[in-house]
Design a protein around this motif. Structure first.
Motif, PDB file in Angstrom:
ATOM      1  N   SER A  17     -65.057 -55.081  82.991  1.00 23.69           N
ATOM      2  CA  SER A  17     -64.795 -53.506  84.591  1.00 23.69           C
ATOM      3  C   SER A  17     -66.402 -53.234  84.156  1.00 23.69           C
ATOM      4  O   SER A  17     -66.202 -52.730  85.342  1.00 23.69           O
ATOM      5  N   GLY A  18     -67.157 -53.215  82.548  1.00 31.28           N
ATOM      6  CA  GLY A  18     -68.642 -52.447  83.206  1.00 31.28           C
ATOM      7  C   GLY A  18     -67.926 -51.185  83.104  1.00 31.28           C
ATOM      8  O   GLY A  18     -69.406 -50.114  83.013  1.00 31.28           O
ATOM      9  N   ALA A  19     -67.211 -50.848  82.884  1.00 35.60           N
ATOM     10  CA  ALA A  19     -66.563 -49.418  82.621  1.00 35.60           C
ATOM     11  C   ALA A  19     -66.813 -49.037  80.624  1.00 35.60           C
ATOM     12  O   ALA A  19     -66.361 -50.030  80.031  1.00 35.60           O
ATOM     13  N   SER A  20     -66.987 -47.338  79.970  1.00 30.57           N
ATOM     14  CA  SER A  20     -66.894 -47.436  78.947  1.00 30.57           C
ATOM     15  C   SER A  20     -66.194 -47.236  78.066  1.00 30.57           C
ATOM     16  O   SER A  20     -64.328 -46.711  79.090  1.00 30.57           O
ATOM     17  N   VAL A  21     -65.705 -47.476  76.981  1.00 35.89           N
ATOM     18  CA  VAL A  21     -63.556 -47.380  75.893  1.00 35.89           C
ATOM     19  C   VAL A  21     -63.758 -46.186  76.494  1.00 35.89           C
ATOM     20  O   VAL A  21     -62.448 -45.543  76.494  1.00 35.89           O
ATOM     21  N   ARG A  22     -64.881 -45.283  76.089  1.00 40.04           N
ATOM     22  CA  ARG A  22     -64.482 -43.774  76.814  1.00 40.04           C
ATOM     23  C   ARG A  22     -63.949 -43.264  78.018  1.00 40.04           C
ATOM     24  O   ARG A  22     -62.575 -42.579  78.744  1.00 40.04           O
ATOM     25  N   GLU A  28     -57.009 -44.003  80.900  1.00 39.18           N
ATOM     26  CA  GLU A  28     -55.133 -43.335  80.563  1.00 39.18           C
ATOM     27  C   GLU A  28     -54.636 -42.391  80.165  1.00 39.18           C
ATOM     28  O   GLU A  28     -53.107 -41.973  80.136  1.00 39.18           O
ATOM     29  N   GLN A  29     -55.857 -41.286  79.483  1.00 39.36           N
ATOM     30  CA  GLN A  29     -55.022 -40.583  79.157  1.00 39.36           C
ATOM     31  C   GLN A  29     -53.900 -39.645  80.255  1.00 39.36           C
ATOM     32  O   GLN A  29     -53.054 -38.850  79.964  1.00 39.36           O
ATOM     33  N   HIS A  30     -55.355 -39.880  81.523  1.00 41.46           N
ATOM     34  CA  HIS A  30     -54.624 -39.197  82.828  1.00 41.46           C
ATOM     35  C   HIS A  30     -53.258 -40.249  83.384  1.00 41.46           C
ATOM     36  O   HIS A  30     -53.523 -39.814  84.820  1.00 41.46           O
ATOM     37  N   GLY A  31     -53.020 -41.222  83.308  1.00 37.00           N
ATOM     38  CA  GLY A  31     -52.374 -41.680  83.812  1.00 37.00           C
ATOM     39  C   GLY A  31     -52.410 -42.793  84.770  1.00 37.00           C
ATOM     40  O   GLY A  31     -51.777 -43.235  85.482  1.00 37.00           O
ATOM     41  N   LEU A  32     -53.760 -42.570  85.197  1.00 37.52           N
ATOM     42  CA  LEU A  32     -54.626 -43.813  86.006  1.00 37.52           C
ATOM     43  C   LEU A  32     -54.622 -45.286  85.230  1.00 37.52           C
ATOM     44  O   LEU A  32     -54.282 -46.425  86.073  1.00 37.52           O
ATOM     45  N   LEU A  33     -54.087 -45.142  84.044  1.00 37.61           N
ATOM     46  CA  LEU A  33     -53.994 -46.987  83.547  1.00 37.61           C
ATOM     47  C   LEU A  33     -53.104 -46.921  82.472  1.00 37.61           C
ATOM     48  O   LEU A  33     -52.362 -45.787  81.947  1.00 37.61           O
ATOM     49  N   ALA A  34     -52.335 -48.079  82.304  1.00 35.17           N
ATOM     50  CA  ALA A  34     -50.896 -48.619  82.031  1.00 35.17           C
ATOM     51  C   ALA A  34     -51.334 -49.085  80.575  1.00 35.17           C
ATOM     52  O   ALA A  34     -52.191 -49.824  81.304  1.00 35.17           O
ATOM     53  N   SER A  35     -51.566 -48.948  79.190  1.00 35.66           N
ATOM     54  CA  SER A  35     -51.173 -49.802  78.070  1.00 35.66           C
ATOM     55  C   SER A  35     -50.760 -49.718  77.100  1.00 35.66           C
ATOM     56  O   SER A  35     -49.247 -49.358  77.416  1.00 35.66           O
ATOM     57  N   ILE A  36     -50.210 -51.459  75.876  1.00 40.30           N
ATOM     58  CA  ILE A  36     -49.034 -50.901  75.281  1.00 40.30           C
ATOM     59  C   ILE A  36     -49.411 -50.947  74.646  1.00 40.30           C
ATOM     60  O   ILE A  36     -51.539 -51.606  73.838  1.00 40.30           O
ATOM     61  N   VAL A  66     -60.143 -36.910  89.418  1.00 40.36           N
ATOM     62  CA  VAL A  66     -58.757 -38.014  88.651  1.00 40.36           C
ATOM     63  C   VAL A  66     -57.719 -37.524  89.630  1.00 40.36           C
ATOM     64  O   VAL A  66     -56.490 -38.579  89.704  1.00 40.36           O
ATOM     65  N   ALA A  67     -57.760 -36.236  89.517  1.00 45.88           N
ATOM     66  CA  ALA A  67     -55.851 -35.850  90.163  1.00 45.88           C
ATOM     67  C   ALA A  67     -55.962 -36.034  91.646  1.00 45.88           C
ATOM     68  O   ALA A  67     -54.637 -36.249  92.061  1.00 45.88           O
ATOM     69  N   GLU A  68     -56.597 -36.149  92.038  1.00 48.34           N
ATOM     70  CA  GLU A  68     -56.987 -36.782  94.130  1.00 48.34           C
ATOM     71  C   GLU A  68     -56.563 -38.297  93.689  1.00 48.34           C
ATOM     72  O   GLU A  68     -55.563 -38.788  94.422  1.00 48.34           O
ATOM     73  N   ILE A  69     -57.551 -38.642  93.010  1.00 45.50           N
ATOM     74  CA  ILE A  69     -57.113 -40.170  92.812  1.00 45.50           C
ATOM     75  C   ILE A  69     -55.472 -40.149  91.992  1.00 45.50           C
ATOM     76  O   ILE A  69     -55.003 -41.438  92.806  1.00 45.50           O
ATOM     77  N   LEU A  70     -55.109 -39.952  91.415  1.00 44.35           N
ATOM     78  CA  LEU A  70     -53.663 -39.948  91.094  1.00 44.35           C
ATOM     79  C   LEU A  70     -52.632 -39.297  92.075  1.00 44.35           C
ATOM     80  O   LEU A  70     -51.712 -40.179  91.967  1.00 44.35           O
ATOM     81  N   SER A  71     -52.961 -38.895  92.984  1.00 41.96           N
ATOM     82  CA  SER A  71     -52.434 -38.775  93.761  1.00 41.96           C
ATOM     83  C   SER A  71     -52.314 -39.852  95.315  1.00 41.96           C
ATOM     84  O   SER A  71     -51.527 -39.629  95.914  1.00 41.96           O
ATOM     85  N   PHE A  72     -53.148 -40.383  95.113  1.00 42.67           N
ATOM     86  CA  PHE A  72     -53.070 -42.005  95.973  1.00 42.67           C
ATOM     87  C   PHE A  72     -52.496 -43.090  95.770  1.00 42.67           C
ATOM     88  O   PHE A  72     -51.983 -42.831  94.360  1.00 42.67           O
ATOM     89  N   PRO A  73     -51.583 -43.583  97.022  1.00 45.71           N
ATOM     90  CA  PRO A  73     -51.006 -44.823  96.248  1.00 45.71           C
ATOM     91  C   PRO A  73     -51.378 -45.530  95.861  1.00 45.71           C
ATOM     92  O   PRO A  73     -52.117 -45.975  95.778  1.00 45.71           O
TER      93      PRO A  73
END
Length: 126
Positions: A17-22, A28-36, A66-73
């Motif tokens: 993805s080009g994103a950092s692990v951090r 993920e911590q803010h609920g934008l991604l899910a992992s197992i 992040v809060a605004e993105i969480l509110s997006f469908p």
């Protein structure tokens, strides 16, 4: 029976993805991604997470929180390059208005600074 979708480690997701692990952990911590969690406790992500991370980064780069993105469908958060949807157009317009106010403020500051440099005097207070 179909085989389960392949999963990728956080490192592989970061590379793809080009994103950092951090950043991925933050999303993920803010609920934008899910992992197992794998048996060894490591985070594992579906391949679709690559597009999600890229879209999240795209939205953050345009100034959304992040809060605004969480509110997006889901259609806005999970599809890379997703167009604006009616559910998000108000928040997008507000973000654009805020950016335009910032630009106008910067232009005023620039004008004052240029005048100060030309005149060799202190700029008037706001």
């Amino acid at each position: 029976m179909p085989s389960p979708a392949p999963l990728m480690s956080i490192g592989a997701l970061a590379q793809a993805s080009g994103a950092s692990v951090r950043s991925i952990r933050h999303y993920e911590q803010h609920g934008l991604l899910a992992s197992i969690r794998a048996d060894n406790g490591y985070r594992m992500f579906p391949a679709a997470a690559v597009a999600q991370v890229r879209q999240i980064q795209r939205l953050i780069a345009t100034g959304f929180t992040v809060a605004e993105i969480l509110s997006f469908p889901d259609c806005m958060r999970m599809i890379e390059g997703a167009p604006a949807c009616s559910e998000t157009s108000d928040v997008q317009r507000r973000r654009l208005a805020a950016i335009e106010r910032q630009i106008a403020d910067l232009e005023r500051r620039r004008t004052r600074l240029l005048a100060m440099l030309r005149e060799g005097a202190a700029a008037p207070p706001d």
